[in-house]
Design a protein around this motif. Structure first.
Motif, PDB file in Angstrom:
ATOM      1  N   ALA A 175       4.720   7.011 -25.740  1.00 13.45           N
ATOM      2  CA  ALA A 175       3.551   6.609 -26.529  1.00 13.45           C
ATOM      3  C   ALA A 175       4.015   5.871 -27.773  1.00 13.45           C
ATOM      4  O   ALA A 175       4.957   6.290 -28.449  1.00 13.45           O
ATOM      5  CB  ALA A 175       2.719   7.829 -26.914  1.00 13.45           C
ATOM      6  N   ARG A 188      -0.017   4.406 -24.128  1.00 11.29           N
ATOM      7  CA  ARG A 188       0.256   5.762 -23.641  1.00 11.29           C
ATOM      8  C   ARG A 188       0.449   5.718 -22.127  1.00 11.29           C
ATOM      9  O   ARG A 188      -0.456   5.314 -21.390  1.00 11.29           O
ATOM     10  CB  ARG A 188      -0.881   6.713 -23.983  1.00 11.29           C
ATOM     11  N   ASP A 189       1.619   6.126 -21.675  1.00  7.31           N
ATOM     12  CA  ASP A 189       1.950   6.179 -20.239  1.00  7.31           C
ATOM     13  C   ASP A 189       1.631   4.862 -19.542  1.00  7.31           C
ATOM     14  O   ASP A 189       1.060   4.829 -18.449  1.00  7.31           O
ATOM     15  CB  ASP A 189       1.184   7.320 -19.560  1.00  7.31           C
ATOM     16  N   TRP A 213      -8.583   9.222 -23.182  1.00  9.42           N
ATOM     17  CA  TRP A 213      -7.803   9.755 -24.298  1.00  9.42           C
ATOM     18  C   TRP A 213      -8.110   9.046 -25.621  1.00  9.42           C
ATOM     19  O   TRP A 213      -7.509   9.357 -26.651  1.00  9.42           O
ATOM     20  CB  TRP A 213      -6.301   9.688 -24.010  1.00  9.42           C
ATOM     21  N   PHE A 227      -2.554  11.853 -27.832  1.00 12.28           N
ATOM     22  CA  PHE A 227      -1.332  11.609 -27.077  1.00 12.28           C
ATOM     23  C   PHE A 227      -0.720  12.903 -26.563  1.00 12.28           C
ATOM     24  O   PHE A 227       0.495  13.025 -26.451  1.00 12.28           O
ATOM     25  CB  PHE A 227      -0.326  10.854 -27.943  1.00 12.28           C
TER      26      PHE A 227
END
Length: 504
Positions: A175, A188-189, A213, A227
């Motif tokens: 992240a 993120r990812d 998210w 996160f």
């Protein structure tokens, strides 16, 4: 015994058809009990709205609380000025220490020319001073003079300085948060979200689809991005709040204001043993020990003192309850004191004491004596006197009278009868019950301390009320668990020894 043949058994069944038919309860008791339990559980589910509570519960917050028990956060704030210049600030009690420059923040700086307001300096004019004499001459109004001086001192000023124009923050392993004057890029990812910042309209706009998210409750309002374990980010049009989580308890030994802060264990040992004195007034060992005890973040000395206060509270309250309930139990036992009015009065006194919970008595005694251990000791003493008195009296009523009659038959005095005919039978039981209550009251003293009765319970409640010191809560909970574990083993060992001696 004569055994009935099959024909004889059938003949009896024909003459008395209801004799060999099992009752309804004996046939259906298991299904009835099971059905009743199911109906009761369904009623509880409906009455307490368990389904609604489970569906509306915020499990993410619960997970964050649990994570905060075993971790700490570093909380930099990235301020964005109207001209795009950025500055990174840290909170006063941030665990990173003085002059923070973490490696997980990559800040790119540029030298730019910008216009900033000059700091206003206090200006005093003769007209602003109080006059001791009256004058008919016209003088300038004090407020106008002050406003003129203030406007001159806060006039815009053009400066050339080095400022942050881009800050890339790494959260965890997968992240990142890239903060720029006009936008914030969240990754993120492998999923990327771009937030547009409009400082004129004071709005934040999410480009494209918003993943689960990323949360924005109102259009144009602030955005919160989660996160997972790594932390979370709060984005406004002029500020980005970073919450980067790390495993462990920060500054548990030495706080940021300690001279030993940031030193490795070997460095600390070398400084204590052979280093020059940091403080001329005391040795390095004394200074290190003083910094540990008075660590402002963890307050070890205060926590340990409060824990000892809780232990003493439980011990003294249980001891007084045992001493008072012991003689009163003989008055309550019907086979010892054969006076029914006295039995009933003492038993009702025990009922009065134990019918009100210890927490309620703690509130009452806190009002009576004020906050402190005395209220806690009184609450434990008052509640346990009633409970132990009832248990002791019941144990006395179940003794074997043969031993007492044997002592009485030799012409012993009434006191000697109780001493040699009753006490040997009940004393191990009395001691075992008192030990159990001492162990239990160590836990109860923590609860009643939260309402002002002193001890570590009050300290625990204060840490929970801040809603941000959950690592301190975990520290105190672990200390309480250790104490309860130790006392539980001591109590079990003593009870086993007492019961073993009785068996021998």
């Amino acid at each position: 015994m004569q055994t009935l043949t099959a024909a004889e058994f059938d003949a009896i069944a024909a003459r008395h058809p209801t004799l060999l038919v099992p009752s309804f309860w004996s046939r259906f008791r298991i299904p009835v009990i099971a059905g009743g339990m199911i109906l009761y559980m369904v009623f509880c589910w409906w009455f307490f709205a368990v389904g609604q509570v489970m569906s509306s519960a915020n499990w993410g917050i619960a997970g964050n609380y649990l994570a905060d028990w075993v971790s700490y956060e570093i909380r930099p704030d990235i301020e964005i000025a109207k001209d795009g210049a950025m500055a990174i600030t840290y909170s006063r009690f941030d665990p990173i220490g003085p002059n923070p420059n973490p490696d997980w923040i990559d800040a790119r700086r540029e030298t730019i020319t910008r216009t900033v307001p000059e700091a206003a300096a206090p200006v005093q004019t003769p007209s602003s001073k109080p006059s001791s004499s009256f004058s008919f001459m016209v003088q300038p109004a004090p407020q106008a003079a002050e406003q003129s001086a203030s406007s001159e001192s806060s006039a815009p000023k053009t400066v050339t300085e080095e400022v942050i124009v881009d800050a890339k923050v790494t959260l965890g392993r997968a992240a990142t948060v890239d903060v720029r004057p006009d936008r914030v890029i969240l990754i993120r990812d492998g999923s990327t979200v771009t937030l547009r910042l409009d400082r004129v309209r004071e709005t934040v706009t999410v480009d494209g689809a918003k993943p689960d998210w990323v949360e924005q409750r109102a259009e144009g309002g602030r955005v919160i991005a989660y996160f997972g374990w790594a932390g979370w980010v709060d984005v406004s049009s002029d500020r980005v709040r970073i919450r980067n989580r790390f495993f462990g308890w920060a500054n548990f030994i030495f706080d940021t204001n300690s001279a030993f802060f940031g030193m490795s264990a070997s460095h600390v040992m070398n400084t204590i043993i052979s280093g020059e004195r940091i403080d001329p007034s005391m040795s390095n060992l004394a200074l290190a020990w003083n910094d540990i005890l008075y660590n402002p973040s963890w307050q070890h000395l205060d926590v340990w003192t409060k824990l000892l206060q809780t232990i003493v509270m439980a011990f003294v309250g249980t001891l007084f309850a045992m001493v008072v309930s012991f003689p009163l139990s003989f008055l309550a036992a019907r086979n010892i004191t054969r006076n029914r009015p006295v039995n009933q009065i003492v038993k009702r006194f025990f009922d009065f004491q134990r019918s009100v919970d210890m927490l309620i008595w703690a509130l009452f005694f806190t009002r009576a004596f004020g906050p402190g251990p005395l209220a806690g000791i009184s609450a434990i003493f008052f509640t346990d006197t009633g409970t132990l008195g009832k248990l002791y009296s019941e144990a006395l009523e179940n003794i074997d009278d043969k031993q007492r009659e044997g002592v009485k038959s030799v012409g012993a005095a009434p006191i000697a009868v109780q001493r040699f005919g009753v006490l040997p039978q009940v004393l191990p039981v009395f001691a075992s019950q008192a030990l159990y209550f001492w162990e239990s009251n160590t836990r109860s003293a923590t609860i009643i301390g939260a309402v002002g009765a002193g001890g570590i319970g009050l300290k625990l409640w204060e840490a929970m009320r801040t809603n941000s010191d959950w690592e301190n809560v975990a520290y105190m909970v672990i200390l309480i668990l250790i104490v309860v574990f130790i006392f539980d083993n001591i109590s079990n060992a003593l009870r086993s020894r007492l019961i073993g001696q009785r068996q021998h």
